[in-house]
Design an enzyme around this catalytic site. Structure first.
Site, short mmCIF file in Angstrom:
data_model
loop_
_atom_site.label_atom_id
_atom_site.label_comp_id
_atom_site.label_asym_id
_atom_site.label_seq_id
_atom_site.Cartn_x
_atom_site.Cartn_y
_atom_site.Cartn_z
CG ASP A 9 -1.62 1.16 1.53
OD1 ASP A 9 -2.52 1.74 0.37
OD2 ASP A 9 -1.64 1.83 2.40
CG ASP A 11 -1.72 7.51 0.49
OD1 ASP A 11 -0.99 8.43 0.33
OD2 ASP A 11 -2.49 7.32 -0.61
CB THR A 43 -2.09 2.71 -4.47
OG1 THR A 43 -2.59 4.23 -4.41
CG2 THR A 43 -1.74 2.69 -5.97
N GLY A 44 -5.17 2.99 -4.32
CA GLY A 44 -6.48 3.60 -4.76
C GLY A 44 -6.02 4.65 -5.81
CE LYS A 197 -4.92 -0.95 -2.05
NZ LYS A 197 -4.09 -0.39 -0.95
CG ASP A 220 -2.52 2.14 6.27
OD1 ASP A 220 -3.21 3.24 6.69
OD2 ASP A 220 -2.26 1.88 4.97
CG ASN A 223 -7.71 0.52 0.93
OD1 ASN A 223 -7.36 0.74 2.04
ND2 ASN A 223 -7.25 1.24 -0.10
#
Length: 270
Positions: A9, A11, A43-44, A197, A220, A223
């Site tokens: 991930d 962020d 990631t988004g 994901k 973290d 998602n």
């Protein structure tokens, strides 16, 4: 277990709270790459928002991969699309209409890193999202776009309290037909029901002929849980949510104290 792919991930995992990659993290990622381990940012964000981190880490070429839009698109670091799952125009209209009904700042992203919103008074979170991802920002009503307009994801954004209050309403309206996930305190996202994901990670493992048991996933947030449930070694950051930690086999240090680098060194490097 031999780790052959590390899914990260971005962020609050790859990035510190200052939104920087720590020197120790960069060193650990580059050591993994030098040992032939795939390092896949999950990631988004769209690819444009990921590219600066790929460049900084030295993840380049058509044989390295990135999972964007929370799994809606899998592509190589060079931009070759491996798989995509988009939402059609009707879904886009439904998401926009629900945002207006609930008074939630709403935007959607197409697969070309552009952000669209029907909100004439554009919320600060949408502006920041566009700037952070180097994305175009267009104010358009659905009727201003062609019937073929498709999106990678929709997002309701805003203060945490506002999303906390409205998340049950969004899930009640959309949850049975779409993948609805809290991607962070300020983001509630809507995607194709096949998208997350974890599924993207499973699909990429099949492309690369890897066992999911040889995948280490670090994250973290809510998602990230889908990829935790796929990876052989799910690792939650020390700064992660209680929900994420409950789905992990290992909890490492925080993103400000080198937790990601420590996990890579301990569990992945040979």
């Amino acid at each position: 277990m031999t780790i052959r792919l590390i899914a990260l991930d971005i962020d609050d995992t790859l990035l510190s709270s200052a939104r920087k990659i720590l020197p120790s993290t960069k060193q650990a990622v580059q050591a993994a790459l030098s040992q032939g381990i795939k390092v896949v940012l999950c990631t988004g964000r769209p690819l444009a928002g990921v590219q600066p981190f790929l460049d900084e880490l030295g993840i380049t070429g058509d044989d390295q991969y990135v999972i964007t839009y929370n799994g809606a698109v899998i592509e190589s670091a060079a931009g070759r699309v491996v798989a995509r799952h988009l939402l059609d125009n009707q879904a886009y209209r439904e998401i926009t209409a629900l945002g207006k009904k609930l008074g939630l700042p709403t935007n959607v992203l197409d697969e070309h890193s552009n952000i669209y919103t029907a909100d004439r008074d554009v919320d600060w979170w949408i502006v920041e999202q566009a700037a952070e991802n180097e994305a175009g920002l267009f104010i358009r009503d659905p009727d201003e776009l062609p019937a073929t307009f498709a999106i990678a994801k929709g997002a309701f954004v805003g203060p945490q309290a506002l999303l906390d209050q409205n998340e049950p309403k969004v899930r009640a309206a959309l949850g049975e037909r779409f993948y609805v996930v809290r991607a962070g305190r300020y983001f509630l996202e809507v995607m194709d029901p096949l998208v997350n994901k974890g599924q993207a990670l499973r699909d990429l493992a099949a492309v690369l002929a890897l066992s999911t048991e040889d995948i280490m996933a670090v994250g973290d947030e809510g998602n990230d849980i889908a990829m935790f449930d796929v990876a052989g070694l799910p690792v939650a950051m020390g700064n992660g949510t209680a929900e994420a930690k409950a789905h992990a086999k290992v909890v490492t240090g925080t993103n400000d104290e080198g937790g990601l680098a420590a996990a890579i060194r301990q569990y992945a490097l040979r």
